[in-house]
Design an enzyme around this catalytic site. Structure first.
Site, PDB file in Angstrom:
ATOM      1  CD  GLU A 245     -34.766  -1.803  32.080  1.00  0.00           C
ATOM      2  OE1 GLU A 245     -35.866  -2.217  31.503  1.00  0.00           O
ATOM      3  OE2 GLU A 245     -34.124  -2.215  32.738  1.00  0.00           O
ATOM      4  CB  CYS A 279     -42.701  -0.579  28.705  1.00  0.00           C
ATOM      5  SG  CYS A 279     -42.408  -1.436  30.249  1.00  0.00           S
TER       6      CYS A 279
HETATM    7  P1  NAP Z   1     -39.461   9.555  25.988  1.00  0.00           P
HETATM    8  O1  NAP Z   1     -40.198  10.788  25.338  1.00  0.00           O
HETATM    9  O2  NAP Z   1     -38.513   8.895  25.450  1.00  0.00           O
HETATM   10  O3  NAP Z   1     -39.502  10.316  27.304  1.00  0.00           O
HETATM   11  C1  NAP Z   1     -38.881   9.691  28.190  1.00  0.00           C
HETATM   12  C2  NAP Z   1     -38.027  10.379  29.312  1.00  0.00           C
HETATM   13  O4  NAP Z   1     -36.801  11.206  28.698  1.00  0.00           O
HETATM   14  C3  NAP Z   1     -38.984  11.931  29.794  1.00  0.00           C
HETATM   15  O5  NAP Z   1     -38.454  12.225  31.084  1.00  0.00           O
HETATM   16  C4  NAP Z   1     -38.420  13.071  28.936  1.00  0.00           C
HETATM   17  O6  NAP Z   1     -38.771  14.101  29.153  1.00  0.00           O
HETATM   18  C5  NAP Z   1     -37.083  12.655  28.556  1.00  0.00           C
HETATM   19  N1  NAP Z   1     -36.322  13.158  27.361  1.00  0.00           N
HETATM   20  C6  NAP Z   1     -37.042  13.387  26.280  1.00  0.00           C
HETATM   21  N2  NAP Z   1     -36.177  13.751  25.184  1.00  0.00           N
HETATM   22  C7  NAP Z   1     -34.702  13.861  26.170  1.00  0.00           C
HETATM   23  C8  NAP Z   1     -33.699  14.316  25.393  1.00  0.00           C
HETATM   24  N3  NAP Z   1     -33.391  14.522  24.438  1.00  0.00           N
HETATM   25  N4  NAP Z   1     -32.730  14.149  26.585  1.00  0.00           N
HETATM   26  C9  NAP Z   1     -32.679  13.682  27.547  1.00  0.00           C
HETATM   27  N5  NAP Z   1     -34.002  13.421  28.010  1.00  0.00           N
HETATM   28  C10 NAP Z   1     -35.273  13.328  27.292  1.00  0.00           C
HETATM   29  O7  NAP Z   1     -40.705   8.399  26.515  1.00  0.00           O
HETATM   30  P2  NAP Z   1     -41.967   8.732  26.832  1.00  0.00           P
HETATM   31  O8  NAP Z   1     -43.031   8.914  25.711  1.00  0.00           O
HETATM   32  O9  NAP Z   1     -42.164   9.490  27.925  1.00  0.00           O
HETATM   33  O10 NAP Z   1     -42.400   7.151  27.417  1.00  0.00           O
HETATM   34  C11 NAP Z   1     -43.068   6.090  26.435  1.00  0.00           C
HETATM   35  C12 NAP Z   1     -41.907   4.991  26.164  1.00  0.00           C
HETATM   36  O11 NAP Z   1     -41.096   4.812  27.294  1.00  0.00           O
HETATM   37  C13 NAP Z   1     -42.502   3.934  25.593  1.00  0.00           C
HETATM   38  O12 NAP Z   1     -41.880   3.674  24.389  1.00  0.00           O
HETATM   39  C14 NAP Z   1     -42.660   2.968  26.503  1.00  0.00           C
HETATM   40  O13 NAP Z   1     -42.408   1.753  25.884  1.00  0.00           O
HETATM   41  C15 NAP Z   1     -41.114   3.167  27.240  1.00  0.00           C
HETATM   42  N6  NAP Z   1     -41.226   2.652  28.568  1.00  0.00           N
HETATM   43  C16 NAP Z   1     -40.313   1.705  28.687  1.00  0.00           C
HETATM   44  C17 NAP Z   1     -40.262   1.114  29.840  1.00  0.00           C
HETATM   45  C18 NAP Z   1     -39.467  -0.179  30.348  1.00  0.00           C
HETATM   46  O14 NAP Z   1     -39.212  -0.363  31.310  1.00  0.00           O
HETATM   47  N7  NAP Z   1     -38.753  -0.628  29.221  1.00  0.00           N
HETATM   48  C19 NAP Z   1     -41.010   1.343  30.923  1.00  0.00           C
HETATM   49  C20 NAP Z   1     -41.937   2.498  30.580  1.00  0.00           C
HETATM   50  C21 NAP Z   1     -41.824   3.137  29.476  1.00  0.00           C
HETATM   51  P3  NAP Z   1     -40.155  14.977  28.937  1.00  0.00           P
HETATM   52  O15 NAP Z   1     -41.261  13.962  28.845  1.00  0.00           O
HETATM   53  O16 NAP Z   1     -40.270  15.854  30.008  1.00  0.00           O
HETATM   54  O17 NAP Z   1     -39.951  15.612  27.748  1.00  0.00           O
HETATM   55 MG    MG Z   2     -47.713  -1.345  25.002  1.00  0.00          MG
END
Ligand code: NAP
Ligand code: MG
Length: 527
Positions: A245, A279
């Site tokens: 997602e 998102c």
């Molecule tokens: P992110 O940086 O990808 O982080 C998401 C999760 O993954 C966090 O728990 C993060 O941990 C973890 N993570 C980061 N690097 C990782 C790795 N190498 N291995 C395993 N896990 C890892 O995303 P974000 O900045 O938190 O969230 C924003 C993004 O999420 C946006 O692009 C948004 O559009 C998307 N989003 C999508 C949906 C949907 O349903 N489609 C819903 C909400 C958000 P840490 O943060 O603790 O480092």
């Molecule tokens: Mg947005």
């Protein structure tokens, strides 16, 4: 992602700060590979008992969790607000309320969705009963984001658990406390020890250790496309499913036939709620040129009246400094390339908090980041269009395909546009609501994700489908089994004609010829 742990490898714990006040709100362990392995091991040990727990018992536990959550809304919304900087009202609505809705939905429907499905079988295989069942996959790894830190963790976790799996959950480190709430509530509700494992720490250490663990049966990831891609590679190597997602660049299309007041109110809320960190939040506002001026005025009037500030306020603090900087740089980039700022634009001078003012941009061109890249912040770029085809083309021009909206009173026009949008969902005269209807599968296409959750298919995604046939007549031998016989040959030739020939006379003749071989076949008594 967390600043305090950025460059300090040997740290054993990290502190979460409230982004609105800079006050510390909690300190948590950074779990390493060994501790993550231990958590996955415990989830594995608990799996067989939990998977055999009757649905009635799973439902009772979930029902109690609903009551605990509903009776303590303010406490739990307060925890979410303290880690995200969002307003308590935002936390109540989008985190607690939407999670409660999904909990109740699966409490009611999980049993129904996971019942074996009987199918008619095949005319060519008489006497067989055919059906398929849903078996839990095992241990599910769930990695969740910080923007709706409770709802986007609890939703998939409850789906997985109600299907009989155990879960190992890594919340985004910034919102660890909001994630731990889930376990606290479920434990109080009577969840057996071990079925829910929480692993705390940042993505590059704890998250990486989780996805690389050899004992996971599936991964459910919500977050950025960049991290999702890396996780998909690892899942691919191990041949385990990974639901993704991911990010979005959702467009709202406003046609000349729209109720402009509704469209403006919807878009301002859909783009700015949660400081735009949604998102499926609106990121491109496409407006028919014939009504552009009137619509622009409505949007600007609404946005200028929004109040930033957590309590009370319409728009809370952003959550992550890094995200705040992306928003600031997109605005600077747009301004440098000729965009106009009709509201907001400059971060407010404030001793604390990541308050980016809701911002309306105009003269937005294709070379600007705000036009092509995900913003995830409170920006509304307005773009006029001449024809519906142009609008659809702009909406479909990004690498993402999450959701979108269409505003028009002409429902034929609306459905035509909805059909053309390359997204996982579309709202007509509405915003963000496909997520809020639990029966609707939720997920994106293109770079916005793989797979869906919610609804009937959403809980089944956490199971292995097993197809089963049952045969009770027990005749000694099927006509196509060894040894081959004359009757068998004749039977098959005539069956093919009866069922597949387009010529009626041939079919009738073949039908008469079927009698003898069938009788002979059944003469062979069961032993
Ligand atoms: P992110 O940086 O990808 O982080 C998401 C999760 O993954 C966090 O728990 C993060 O941990 C973890 N993570 C980061 N690097 C990782 C790795 N190498 N291995 C395993 N896990 C890892 O995303 P974000 O900045 O938190 O969230 C924003 C993004 O999420 C946006 O692009 C948004 O559009 C998307 N989003 C999508 C949906 C949907 O349903 N489609 C819903 C909400 C958000 P840490 O943060 O603790 O480092
Ligand atoms: Mg947005």
């Amino acid at each position: 992602m967390m600043e305090p742990i950025k460059n300090i490898a040997p740290l054993k714990n990290f502190t979460v700060y409230n982004p609105a006040t800079d006050q510390p709100v909690g300190t948590y362990d950074i779990m390493d590979r060994e501790r993550v392995g231990h958590a996955v091991g415990k989830a594995r040990q608990t799996f067989s008992a939990w998977s055999e727990t009757p649905m009635a018992q799973r439902r009772r536990i979930l029902g109690k969790a609903v009551t605990i959550l509903a009776n303590n809304v303010e406490k739990y919304a307060g925890i979410v607000a303290s880690e995200t900087g969002k307003t308590t009202l935002d936390a109540m609505m989008a985190d607690i309320f939407s999670a409660l809705d999904i909990f109740k939905y699966y409490k009611k429907n999980a049993g129904k969705f996971l019942k074996p499905v009987r199918v008619p079988g095949s005319t060519f295989l008489p006497g067989r009963k055919a059906y398929y069942t849903f078996e839990p996959k095992g241990v599910i790894g769930i990695i969740s984001p910080w923007n709706y830190p409770f709802a986007l963790l609890a939703g998939p976790a409850v789906s997985a658990l109600m299907a009989g799996n155990t879960v190992v959950i890594k919340p985004a480190s910034q919102t660890t406390g909001s994630g731990l709430m889930f376990k606290e509530i479920m434990d109080q509700a009577g969840m057996p020890d071990g079925a829910i494992q929480m692993v705390t720490g940042n993505g590059s250490i704890t998250g990486q250790a989780l996805i690389e663990n050899e004992d996971l049966d599936m991964i459910f990831f919500t977050g950025s496309t960049a991290v999702g891609r890396e996780i998909s590679k690892i899942a691919g190597k191990r041949m385990i499913p990974a639901v993704m997602e991911l990010g979005g660049k959702d467009a709202a299309i406003v046609t000349k036939n729209a109720n402009l007041d509704r469209a403006a109110h919807a878009i301002v809320w859909g783009g700015i709620t949660n400081s735009g960190q949604t998102c499926i939040g609106t990121e491109l506002v496409l407006v028919d040129r014939r009504i552009y001026d009137a619509f622009e005025k409505k949007i600007v009037d609404l946005v200028k009246n929004l109040k930033s500030g957590s309590e009370p306020g319409d728009v809370g603090s952003m959550t992550m400094k890094s995200q705040f900087e992306i928003v600031r740089s997109q605005v600077e980039d747009a301004k440098a390339k000729g965009a106009g700022i009709l509201a907001g634009g400059e971060p407010l001078p404030s001793p604390h908090g990541l308050y980016f003012p809701p911002t309306v941009l105009t003269n937005v061109t294709e070379d600007m980041k705000v036009r092509t890249e995900e913003t995830f912040g409170p920006l509304l770029p307005l773009i006029p269009y001449d024809t519906i085809d142009d609008a659809v083309k702009i909406a479909n021009s990004t690498e993402y395909g999450l959701s979108g909206s269409v505003f028009t009173r002409d429902m034929a026009e609306a459905r035509d546009i909805a059909k053309q949008l390359k997204t996982g969902s579309v709202n007509i005269n509405d915003i963000l609501v496909t997520y809020a209807i639990p029966d609707l599968p939720f997920g994106g296409i293109k770079r916005s994700g793989i797979g869906t959750y919610h609804g009937e298919s959403g809980i089944r995604a956490f199971t292995n489908v097993k197809s089963i046939t049952e045969y009770k007549w027990n005749i000694n031998k099927e006509p196509h089994w060894y040894p081959m016989t004359k009757q068998g040959d004749r039977l098959i030739v005539n069956i093919l004609v009866v069922f597949f020939s387009g010529n009626l006379l041939s079919r009738i003749k073949a039908l008469f010829k079927l009698g003898k071989p069938v009788r002979e076949m059944f003469k062979a008594k069961p032993s």
